[in-house]
Design an enzyme around this catalytic site. Structure first.
Site, PDB file in Angstrom:
ATOM      1  N   GLY A   1       4.475 -18.543  13.045  1.00  8.18           N
ATOM      2  CA  GLY A   1       3.434 -18.483  12.101  1.00  8.18           C
ATOM      3  C   GLY A   1       4.082 -17.965  10.637  1.00  8.18           C
ATOM      4  O   GLY A   1       3.428 -18.323   9.787  1.00  8.18           O
TER       5      GLY A   1
ATOM      6  N   THR B   1      -0.743 -21.487  21.365  1.00  6.13           N
ATOM      7  CA  THR B   1      -2.050 -20.956  20.355  1.00  6.13           C
ATOM      8  C   THR B   1      -2.892 -22.427  20.298  1.00  6.13           C
ATOM      9  O   THR B   1      -2.286 -23.331  20.343  1.00  6.13           O
ATOM     10  CB  THR B   1      -1.655 -20.817  18.988  1.00  6.13           C
ATOM     11  OG1 THR B   1      -0.627 -19.603  18.863  1.00  6.13           O
ATOM     12  CG2 THR B   1      -2.532 -20.851  17.869  1.00  6.13           C
TER      13      THR B   1
ATOM     14  N   GLY C   1       2.844 -22.672  16.428  1.00  8.07           N
ATOM     15  CA  GLY C   1       4.579 -22.362  16.067  1.00  8.07           C
ATOM     16  C   GLY C   1       4.665 -21.049  15.509  1.00  8.07           C
ATOM     17  O   GLY C   1       3.769 -20.101  15.478  1.00  8.07           O
TER      18      GLY C   1
ATOM     19  N   ARG D   1       2.465  -7.075  13.635  1.00  5.71           N
ATOM     20  CA  ARG D   1       2.561  -8.421  13.121  1.00  5.71           C
ATOM     21  C   ARG D   1       1.554  -9.177  13.176  1.00  5.71           C
ATOM     22  O   ARG D   1       0.734  -9.338  14.325  1.00  5.71           O
ATOM     23  CB  ARG D   1       3.736  -8.931  13.961  1.00  5.71           C
ATOM     24  CG  ARG D   1       4.400 -10.271  13.446  1.00  5.71           C
ATOM     25  CD  ARG D   1       3.656 -11.606  14.200  1.00  5.71           C
ATOM     26  NE  ARG D   1       4.131 -12.806  13.934  1.00  5.71           N
ATOM     27  CZ  ARG D   1       3.694 -13.911  14.314  1.00  5.71           C
ATOM     28  NH1 ARG D   1       2.468 -13.798  14.965  1.00  5.71           N
ATOM     29  NH2 ARG D   1       4.171 -15.037  13.949  1.00  5.71           N
ATOM     30  N   VAL D   2       1.259 -10.112  12.151  1.00  4.72           N
ATOM     31  CA  VAL D   2       0.250 -10.881  12.053  1.00  4.72           C
ATOM     32  C   VAL D   2       0.621 -12.395  11.718  1.00  4.72           C
ATOM     33  O   VAL D   2       1.369 -12.382  10.853  1.00  4.72           O
ATOM     34  CB  VAL D   2      -0.958 -10.594  11.212  1.00  4.72           C
ATOM     35  CG1 VAL D   2      -2.059 -11.728  11.140  1.00  4.72           C
ATOM     36  CG2 VAL D   2      -1.579  -9.321  11.813  1.00  4.72           C
ATOM     37  N   GLY D   3       0.427 -13.223  12.539  1.00  6.75           N
ATOM     38  CA  GLY D   3       1.094 -14.640  12.014  1.00  6.75           C
ATOM     39  C   GLY D   3      -0.070 -15.511  11.212  1.00  6.75           C
ATOM     40  O   GLY D   3      -0.848 -14.997  10.374  1.00  6.75           O
ATOM     41  N   ASP D   4       0.112 -16.850  11.351  1.00  7.55           N
ATOM     42  CA  ASP D   4      -0.701 -17.575  10.685  1.00  7.55           C
ATOM     43  C   ASP D   4      -2.158 -17.819  10.994  1.00  7.55           C
ATOM     44  O   ASP D   4      -3.114 -18.241  10.218  1.00  7.55           O
ATOM     45  CB  ASP D   4      -0.022 -18.879  10.382  1.00  7.55           C
ATOM     46  CG  ASP D   4       0.037 -19.581  11.932  1.00  7.55           C
ATOM     47  OD1 ASP D   4       0.591 -18.881  12.762  1.00  7.55           O
ATOM     48  OD2 ASP D   4      -0.016 -20.988  12.136  1.00  7.55           O
TER      49      ASP D   4
HETATM   50  C1  SD4 Z   1       1.716 -17.205  15.552  1.00  8.42           C
HETATM   51  N1  SD4 Z   1       1.483 -19.403  15.313  1.00  8.42           N
HETATM   52  O1  SD4 Z   1       1.262 -16.113  15.817  1.00  8.42           O
HETATM   53  C2  SD4 Z   1       1.111 -18.206  16.096  1.00  8.42           C
HETATM   54  C3  SD4 Z   1       1.773 -18.572  17.624  1.00  8.42           C
HETATM   55  C4  SD4 Z   1       1.773 -19.956  18.214  1.00  8.42           C
HETATM   56  O2  SD4 Z   1       1.901 -21.394  19.528  1.00  8.42           O
HETATM   57  O3  SD4 Z   1       1.235 -20.615  17.450  1.00  8.42           O
HETATM   58  N2  SD4 Z   1       2.247 -20.244  19.065  1.00  8.42           N
HETATM   59  O4  SD4 Z   1       2.632 -17.246  14.818  1.00  8.42           O
END
Ligand code: SD4
Length: 333
Positions: free
Chosen positions: A242, A188, A240, A216-219
């Site tokens: 999320g 990311t 990382g 699914r949705v991350g941070d």
């Molecule tokens: C997520 N933080 O969707 C993102 C993925 C990510 O390096 O950062 N990957 O969780």
């Protein structure tokens, strides 16, 4: 005890990273600086720096940098080459924020290769902060974005390979572990910029976790989790897994720690410790990385595991790539 030793080792590395010099007036805007996550942050920073050099705002700069990451490269976790979810759909998440509190985001957006620009439109053209899924796509089309299929042949191949086992293991970013097809499921881009006028902005854009559960949705599109910027303090972004950032309102936490007087690297370290304290076992196998910059242009980072690198660009150095200190020296804790 082992962890203590690793903390010590990390602290030494951290000291090196925290001692980045502030921008001097060599060429370009003297105060300005751009930082971003991972090694492709170097070319992304250059795209952002070109905007700052030509007198553009921090907001314009981070949008340009994030746009480069979305389509200027082919990366399995950002933009047009992102890997699909477990059902084969490529869904993108992005957020953008100005230091005055203005912000916009999109989540689970399909068929649009510049989610960061749609996020900016959400900020500037609507009274809202976050649009998701079909509604976000509809909004993007209404704003003139051109729809296109985002599933590349490489992503399709990796997905079909993954389908053979369908193992759902959100192990991302740890020592650049490879996915089927020799691609990685991380990277990311989170970017922070300080303009010559002292104003800040940030952007974060991703396809999220490879082969994630549909929906699914991350941070990354969540203001305060994957990104937070406040002109009075500084900004923070994350990469990382999320879910850990969401649990800890992580980017907001890092900015608030800076507000309390901590240097960026120290704020990132304390936030990482919070992640560990909340889920000590999980933290041994999941990667979490924070990157922060304060309003003086001081930069710092900290990660759970070794391998997180971040790029710094200012009037003195265009292509600096630094390794973040980490809690664990490797994934073998
Ligand atoms: C997520 N933080 O969707 C993102 C993925 C990510 O390096 O950062 N990957 O969780």
């Amino acid at each position: 005890m082992t962890n203590r030793r690793r903390f010590l080792q990390s602290s030494l590395l951290m000291a090196a990273a925290a001692s980045l010099p502030k921008a001097r007036a060599a060429s370009g805007p003297a105060r300005a600086k751009v930082v971003s996550t991972w090694d492709f942050g170097v070319p992304a920073n250059r795209a952002a720096w070109a905007v700052l050099e030509s007198g553009g705002s921090a907001l314009d700069a981070v949008e340009a940098g994030a746009r480069w990451a979305e389509t200027g490269q082919c990366n399995a976790t950002v933009g047009r080459c992102g890997y699909p979810d477990r059902d084969g759909y490529v869904t993108l998440d992005a957020s953008i924020m100005r230091g005055d509190g203005g912000c916009g985001a999109v989540a689970a957006l399909e068929d649009i290769d510049h989610p960061i620009s749609v996020a900016r439109k959400v900020m500037e053209q609507t009274p809202h902060v976050l649009l998701v899924g079909a509604g976000a796509r509809q909004f993007a089309l209404a704003q003139g974005f051109t729809p296109r299929s985002l599933r590349t042949p490489e992503a399709e191949k990796a997905w079909r390979e993954w389908l053979k086992t369908s193992a759902y293991k959100p192990e991302i970013n740890i020592e650049r572990r490879a996915l089927p097809g020799n691609k990685e499921n991380h990277d990311t881009i989170g970017m922070l910029a300080l303009g010559a006028d002292g104003r800040m902005a940030g952007a974060c854009t991703t396809s999220g976790m490879a082969f994630k559960l549909r929906g699914r949705v991350g941070d990354s599109p969540i203001i305060g989790a994957g990104l937070y910027v406040d002109d009075a303090v500084g900004g923070a972004t994350a990469s990382g897994v999320g879910e850990e950032m969401l649990r800890n309102a992580a980017s907001f936490l890092v900015v608030e720690l800076m507000r309390q007087g901590h240097a960026p690297a120290e704020a990132c370290r304390i936030a990482i410790e919070r992640v560990v304290a909340k889920r000590p076992e999980a933290s041994k196998t999941l990667q979490v990385c924070f990157l922060a910059m304060n309003l003086h242009g001081e930069v710092g980072a900290f990660a759970l595991h070794r391998g997180f690198v971040y790029a710094v660009c200012d009037a003195d150095r265009q292509d600096a790539l630094l390794e973040s200190p980490s809690v664990y020296a490797s994934s073998q804790t």
